[in-house]
Design a protein around this motif. Structure first.
Motif, PDB file in Angstrom:
ATOM      1  N   GLY A  45     -17.259   5.603   3.365  1.00 60.31           N
ATOM      2  CA  GLY A  45     -16.961   5.323   1.962  1.00 60.31           C
ATOM      3  C   GLY A  45     -16.008   6.303   1.307  1.00 60.31           C
ATOM      4  O   GLY A  45     -15.527   6.049   0.200  1.00 60.31           O
ATOM      5  N   ASP A  46     -15.700   7.431   1.976  1.00 59.88           N
ATOM      6  CA  ASP A  46     -14.750   8.394   1.403  1.00 59.88           C
ATOM      7  C   ASP A  46     -13.360   7.772   1.330  1.00 59.88           C
ATOM      8  O   ASP A  46     -12.930   7.051   2.242  1.00 59.88           O
ATOM      9  N   VAL A  47     -12.642   8.073   0.266  1.00 62.12           N
ATOM     10  CA  VAL A  47     -11.285   7.571   0.070  1.00 62.12           C
ATOM     11  C   VAL A  47     -10.280   8.544   0.688  1.00 62.12           C
ATOM     12  O   VAL A  47     -10.314   9.741   0.400  1.00 62.12           O
ATOM     13  N   VAL A  48      -9.414   8.022   1.537  1.00 59.41           N
ATOM     14  CA  VAL A  48      -8.354   8.808   2.151  1.00 59.41           C
ATOM     15  C   VAL A  48      -7.169   8.908   1.181  1.00 59.41           C
ATOM     16  O   VAL A  48      -6.618   9.972   0.955  1.00 59.41           O
ATOM     17  N   CYS A  49      -6.766   7.777   0.613  1.00 56.93           N
ATOM     18  CA  CYS A  49      -5.724   7.731  -0.417  1.00 56.93           C
ATOM     19  C   CYS A  49      -5.987   6.519  -1.295  1.00 56.93           C
ATOM     20  O   CYS A  49      -6.670   5.588  -0.883  1.00 56.93           O
ATOM     21  N   ARG A  50      -5.464   6.566  -2.514  1.00 55.41           N
ATOM     22  CA  ARG A  50      -5.742   5.503  -3.484  1.00 55.41           C
ATOM     23  C   ARG A  50      -4.505   4.671  -3.803  1.00 55.41           C
ATOM     24  O   ARG A  50      -3.403   5.192  -3.916  1.00 55.41           O
ATOM     25  N   GLN A  51      -4.746   3.389  -3.994  1.00 53.92           N
ATOM     26  CA  GLN A  51      -3.716   2.471  -4.464  1.00 53.92           C
ATOM     27  C   GLN A  51      -3.156   3.022  -5.768  1.00 53.92           C
ATOM     28  O   GLN A  51      -3.901   3.459  -6.645  1.00 53.92           O
ATOM     29  N   GLY A  52      -1.816   3.026  -5.882  1.00 57.33           N
ATOM     30  CA  GLY A  52      -1.169   3.488  -7.102  1.00 57.33           C
ATOM     31  C   GLY A  52      -0.736   4.942  -7.069  1.00 57.33           C
ATOM     32  O   GLY A  52       0.065   5.365  -7.894  1.00 57.33           O
TER      33      GLY A  52
ATOM     34  N   GLU B 162       3.815   5.066   6.337  1.00 56.36           N
ATOM     35  CA  GLU B 162       5.140   5.473   6.801  1.00 56.36           C
ATOM     36  C   GLU B 162       6.245   4.919   5.911  1.00 56.36           C
ATOM     37  O   GLU B 162       7.258   5.579   5.694  1.00 56.36           O
ATOM     38  N   ALA B 163       6.048   3.742   5.350  1.00 59.54           N
ATOM     39  CA  ALA B 163       7.070   3.142   4.480  1.00 59.54           C
ATOM     40  C   ALA B 163       7.290   3.981   3.222  1.00 59.54           C
ATOM     41  O   ALA B 163       8.412   4.073   2.724  1.00 59.54           O
ATOM     42  N   MET B 164       6.230   4.611   2.734  1.00 62.13           N
ATOM     43  CA  MET B 164       6.352   5.437   1.536  1.00 62.13           C
ATOM     44  C   MET B 164       7.184   6.695   1.803  1.00 62.13           C
ATOM     45  O   MET B 164       7.739   7.274   0.883  1.00 62.13           O
ATOM     46  N   LEU B 165       7.276   7.101   3.069  1.00 66.55           N
ATOM     47  CA  LEU B 165       8.089   8.262   3.409  1.00 66.55           C
ATOM     48  C   LEU B 165       9.560   7.898   3.532  1.00 66.55           C
ATOM     49  O   LEU B 165      10.423   8.756   3.427  1.00 66.55           O
ATOM     50  N   LEU B 166       9.839   6.633   3.755  1.00 62.12           N
ATOM     51  CA  LEU B 166      11.214   6.177   3.898  1.00 62.12           C
ATOM     52  C   LEU B 166      11.804   5.694   2.584  1.00 62.12           C
ATOM     53  O   LEU B 166      13.018   5.672   2.415  1.00 62.12           O
ATOM     54  N   GLU B 167      10.954   5.273   1.679  1.00 62.72           N
ATOM     55  CA  GLU B 167      11.402   4.833   0.357  1.00 62.72           C
ATOM     56  C   GLU B 167      10.382   5.331  -0.665  1.00 62.72           C
ATOM     57  O   GLU B 167       9.195   5.338  -0.410  1.00 62.72           O
ATOM     58  N   GLN B 168      10.870   5.779  -1.785  1.00 57.73           N
ATOM     59  CA  GLN B 168       9.971   6.282  -2.823  1.00 57.73           C
ATOM     60  C   GLN B 168       9.100   5.142  -3.341  1.00 57.73           C
ATOM     61  O   GLN B 168       9.577   4.035  -3.513  1.00 57.73           O
ATOM     62  N   GLY B 169       7.856   5.437  -3.582  1.00 56.07           N
ATOM     63  CA  GLY B 169       6.996   4.399  -4.122  1.00 56.07           C
ATOM     64  C   GLY B 169       5.556   4.858  -4.205  1.00 56.07           C
ATOM     65  O   GLY B 169       5.220   5.983  -3.837  1.00 56.07           O
ATOM     66  N   VAL B 170       4.739   3.956  -4.713  1.00 53.85           N
ATOM     67  CA  VAL B 170       3.317   4.242  -4.832  1.00 53.85           C
ATOM     68  C   VAL B 170       2.560   3.478  -3.756  1.00 53.85           C
ATOM     69  O   VAL B 170       3.038   2.477  -3.219  1.00 53.85           O
ATOM     70  N   ARG B 171       1.398   3.963  -3.448  1.00 54.83           N
ATOM     71  CA  ARG B 171       0.566   3.356  -2.408  1.00 54.83           C
ATOM     72  C   ARG B 171       0.193   1.930  -2.802  1.00 54.83           C
ATOM     73  O   ARG B 171      -0.312   1.698  -3.896  1.00 54.83           O
ATOM     74  N   PRO B 172       0.417   0.971  -1.900  1.00 56.20           N
ATOM     75  CA  PRO B 172       0.076  -0.411  -2.206  1.00 56.20           C
ATOM     76  C   PRO B 172      -1.405  -0.713  -2.005  1.00 56.20           C
ATOM     77  O   PRO B 172      -1.874  -1.775  -2.400  1.00 56.20           O
ATOM     78  N   ALA B 173      -2.135   0.209  -1.376  1.00 56.84           N
ATOM     79  CA  ALA B 173      -3.541  -0.040  -1.052  1.00 56.84           C
ATOM     80  C   ALA B 173      -4.309   1.270  -1.002  1.00 56.84           C
ATOM     81  O   ALA B 173      -3.724   2.348  -0.926  1.00 56.84           O
ATOM     82  N   THR B 174      -5.620   1.137  -1.039  1.00 54.56           N
ATOM     83  CA  THR B 174      -6.527   2.267  -0.864  1.00 54.56           C
ATOM     84  C   THR B 174      -7.015   2.268   0.575  1.00 54.56           C
ATOM     85  O   THR B 174      -7.324   1.208   1.124  1.00 54.56           O
ATOM     86  N   LEU B 175      -7.083   3.442   1.184  1.00 58.91           N
ATOM     87  CA  LEU B 175      -7.684   3.591   2.509  1.00 58.91           C
ATOM     88  C   LEU B 175      -9.054   4.215   2.324  1.00 58.91           C
ATOM     89  O   LEU B 175      -9.197   5.211   1.620  1.00 58.91           O
TER      90      LEU B 175
ATOM     91  N   LEU C 111       1.297   8.256  -5.717  1.00 58.92           N
ATOM     92  CA  LEU C 111       2.611   8.482  -5.138  1.00 58.92           C
ATOM     93  C   LEU C 111       2.446   8.730  -3.639  1.00 58.92           C
ATOM     94  O   LEU C 111       1.599   9.524  -3.224  1.00 58.92           O
ATOM     95  N   GLY C 112       3.225   8.046  -2.818  1.00 55.26           N
ATOM     96  CA  GLY C 112       3.118   8.180  -1.367  1.00 55.26           C
ATOM     97  C   GLY C 112       4.006   9.285  -0.837  1.00 55.26           C
ATOM     98  O   GLY C 112       5.191   9.074  -0.634  1.00 55.26           O
ATOM     99  N   GLU C 113       3.428  10.457  -0.606  1.00 56.78           N
ATOM    100  CA  GLU C 113       4.201  11.604  -0.130  1.00 56.78           C
ATOM    101  C   GLU C 113       3.843  12.017   1.291  1.00 56.78           C
ATOM    102  O   GLU C 113       4.353  13.013   1.788  1.00 56.78           O
ATOM    103  N   CYS C 114       2.967  11.271   1.938  1.00 56.30           N
ATOM    104  CA  CYS C 114       2.599  11.557   3.321  1.00 56.30           C
ATOM    105  C   CYS C 114       2.132  10.260   3.974  1.00 56.30           C
ATOM    106  O   CYS C 114       1.928   9.259   3.306  1.00 56.30           O
ATOM    107  N   MET C 115       2.000  10.305   5.295  1.00 53.12           N
ATOM    108  CA  MET C 115       1.451   9.161   6.015  1.00 53.12           C
ATOM    109  C   MET C 115       0.171   9.610   6.699  1.00 53.12           C
ATOM    110  O   MET C 115      -0.119  10.802   6.760  1.00 53.12           O
TER     111      MET C 115
END
Length: 144
Positions: free
Chosen positions: A20-27, A65-78, A29-33
């Protein structure tokens, strides 16, 4: 790492996530993969007050990986399903690896291509495909 050929270079960081722990959250900024080293991680998307599971990541799978190639926010929560060990790969390490090892870039592109193909198949299955009607030319109607 299971021989995926996607083993990152440093600086990277492995973390243990409990169920149940969140790795990353939707929305965010994606600065790592992320790469799953052990366990499973679910991909969740929130739309309004509803949450949908888009899929699961297993050992050797990666995300972001897509967030590292183009600036953007996470499309999903892991989110971890059970205990999971997840490797965080910073943008500089990822870009360095792409530059130093072209085969790494090919593996990333192949994985992204498979994801696009799966998405296309899913869209085709879910879309209502109306039967195509071929219009009859006006001179053909006159001959009938």
């Amino acid at each position: 790492m299971g021989g995926t050929g996607l083993e990152p270079v440093t600086p990277s960081l492995s973390s243990i996530y409990r169920d149940g722990d969140v790795v990353c959250r939707q929305g965010e900024l994606g600065e790592c993969m992320y790469m799953v080293q052990e366990g499973r991680v679910e991909i969740m998307v929130r739309r309004g007050d509803k949450e949908f599971c888009l899929g699961m990541l297993d050992k050797g799978d990666f995300f972001g990986e897509a967030m590292l190639l183009e600036q953007g926010v996470r499309p999903a929560t892991l989110r971890a399903v059970g205990d999971a060990v997840v490797l965080t790969v910073e943008k500089t390490a990822f870009l360095h690896r792409l530059h130093e090892d072209p085969s790494f870039a090919v593996k990333i592109i192949r994985k992204m291509s498979r994801r696009i193909h799966q998405l296309e198949q899913s869209l085709m299955r879910s879309a209502e495909m109306p039967e195509l009607e071929v219009p009859v030319a006006s001179n053909e109607r006159a001959q009938s």
